[in-house]
Design a protein around this motif. Structure first.
Motif, short mmCIF file in Angstrom:
data_model
loop_
_atom_site.label_atom_id
_atom_site.label_comp_id
_atom_site.label_asym_id
_atom_site.label_seq_id
_atom_site.Cartn_x
_atom_site.Cartn_y
_atom_site.Cartn_z
N GLU A 252 15.08 0.61 43.28
CA GLU A 252 14.75 1.70 44.22
C GLU A 252 15.65 1.69 45.45
O GLU A 252 15.91 2.73 46.05
CB GLU A 252 13.29 1.59 44.66
N ALA A 253 16.12 0.51 45.79
CA ALA A 253 16.97 0.40 46.98
C ALA A 253 18.22 1.26 46.85
O ALA A 253 18.80 1.67 47.85
CB ALA A 253 17.35 -1.06 47.21
N ILE A 254 18.64 1.52 45.61
CA ILE A 254 19.83 2.36 45.41
C ILE A 254 19.45 3.82 45.22
O ILE A 254 20.03 4.71 45.83
CB ILE A 254 20.64 1.89 44.17
N TYR A 255 18.47 4.07 44.36
CA TYR A 255 18.23 5.44 43.91
C TYR A 255 17.34 6.26 44.85
O TYR A 255 17.40 7.48 44.84
CB TYR A 255 17.61 5.43 42.50
N ASP A 256 16.51 5.57 45.63
CA ASP A 256 15.51 6.32 46.40
C ASP A 256 15.89 6.56 47.86
O ASP A 256 15.10 7.13 48.61
CB ASP A 256 14.16 5.58 46.36
N VAL A 257 17.08 6.11 48.26
CA VAL A 257 17.46 6.24 49.66
C VAL A 257 17.57 7.71 50.06
O VAL A 257 18.32 8.47 49.43
CB VAL A 257 18.83 5.56 49.92
N ARG A 258 16.87 8.09 51.10
CA ARG A 258 16.87 9.49 51.58
C ARG A 258 16.84 10.48 50.41
O ARG A 258 17.66 11.40 50.32
CB ARG A 258 18.09 9.71 52.48
N SER A 259 15.89 10.25 49.51
CA SER A 259 15.88 11.01 48.27
C SER A 259 14.67 11.92 48.18
O SER A 259 13.63 11.62 48.75
CB SER A 259 15.84 10.00 47.13
#
Ligand code: FAD
Length: 282
Positions: A252-259
């Motif tokens: 999630e640290a990669i895909y969910d940033v400001r998402s």
């Protein structure tokens, strides 16, 4: 007048350009100019400070074109997206450059936009960074003394893509056996910049995958590797469950940033499609 006045420079060699770039101080580089000219107009409109000097790289012949050098493909900084599309010798892992280049802007933009500009402009959403990180490219920069040094694309983007040197070329080791897939999702159904991009490269070794690279661009931070997904792919091999398993292990640290929910969903779609392609089910 559209632009504030500046002094224009057009060096003819890499060493001249690298030296001028440092010695001039308040200077902006012009490659294809697709970002630079818009930026200069915007700054003027907003009353911002514009550079005293603009240095065009158009006359530096050494920065142009694509060459095969031994087992590497070397792509000059001033190579345009159209030149990538027209280059006949992109095979194996490097063929994916065409897949990425063909979606960039319009034909007018692709005729002008350069690989160097795309990699060094420091907009987080451009697409060549994921391609270069995924293909394990080395990026070559020239300093004011003319000395050239290489940095891996991964390291360059992990460091925020900052440089005060002249970008010279990207070198990619050719691998005709690699399986590579590139996916991008744009922001709207129209011609648009990407919301996310993703490159997965791997090699099949019997019942296993090896040397897997997953380069993810969430377009709000610079391209990064998803090492957990790389490990999962290497450990699982080409099983039919791979795509589903991967979706249960996303970092999630990669895909969910400001998402948004839409973007998170589209990342899952892109990863599933990419892995289905890699295992040969598509
Ligand atoms: C309408 C439009 C749509 C677009 N759509 C997409 C898209 O879908 N996907 C995508 O990836 N991109 C897209 N782009 C971005 C396009 O690819 C970039 O504009 C382009 O890559 C920048 O390249 P340039 O050669 O024009 O750079 P320039 O505008 O000439 O330069 C921009 C900056 O990059 C740096 N730079 C350039 N060359 C060097 C060098 N050799 N060494 C050091 N620094 C350098 C300098 O800081 C320079 O000021 C789009 C652009 C536009 C205008």
């Amino acid at each position: 007048m559209l632009l504030n006045p500046f002094t224009f420079h057009a060096p003819k060699t890499i060493s001249e350009a690298a030296e001028l770039y440092t010695s001039l101080g308040n200077v902006k580089l012009q490659a294809g100019g697709t970002f630079l000219l818009n930026n200069l107009k915007r700054l003027k409109r907003k009353g911002g400070k514009t550079p005293e000097h603009v240095m065009s790289l158009k006359k530096v012949a050494e920065l142009k074109g694509i060459q095969e050098e031994g087992d590497h493909l070397v792509i000059g900084a001033m190579t345009t997206m159209t030149e990538i599309l027209d280059f006949p010798l992109l095979t194996g892992n490097t063929e994916i450059l065409k897949v990425a280049a063909k979606n960039i802007g319009t034909s007018q933009i692709r005729n002008m936009a350069t690989v160097g500009g795309n990699l060094t402009c420091r907009y987080t959403w451009t697409e060549m960074p994921a391609v270069m990180v995924g293909l394990e490219a080395d990026l070559c920069f020239a300093g004011p003394d003319g000395k050239q040094e290489n940095v891996s694309a991964e390291e360059f983007f992990a460091g925020g893509a900052k440089t005060d040197k002249l970008f010279v070329h990207a070198a990619i080791k050719k691998d005709t056996k690699a399986l590579v897939t590139y996916h991008r999702v744009k922001k709207s159904p129209h011609l648009d910049i990407p919301l996310l991009s993703l490159l997965i490269k791997t090699n099949r070794d019997g019942k296993k995958f090896k040397n897997t690279r997953v380069a993810v661009n969430n377009c709000v931070a610079f391209t990064q590797r998803d090492r957990a997904l790389e490990d999962l792919i290497n450990q699982s091999g080409p099983s039919k469950n791979l795509a589903q398993e991967a979706l249960n292990h996303l970092d999630e640290a990669i895909y969910d940033v400001r998402s948004s929910d839409y973007k998170k969903h589209m990342f899952r779609v892109a990863i599933k499609d990419a892995l289905t392609e890699i295992i040969g089910e598509k």
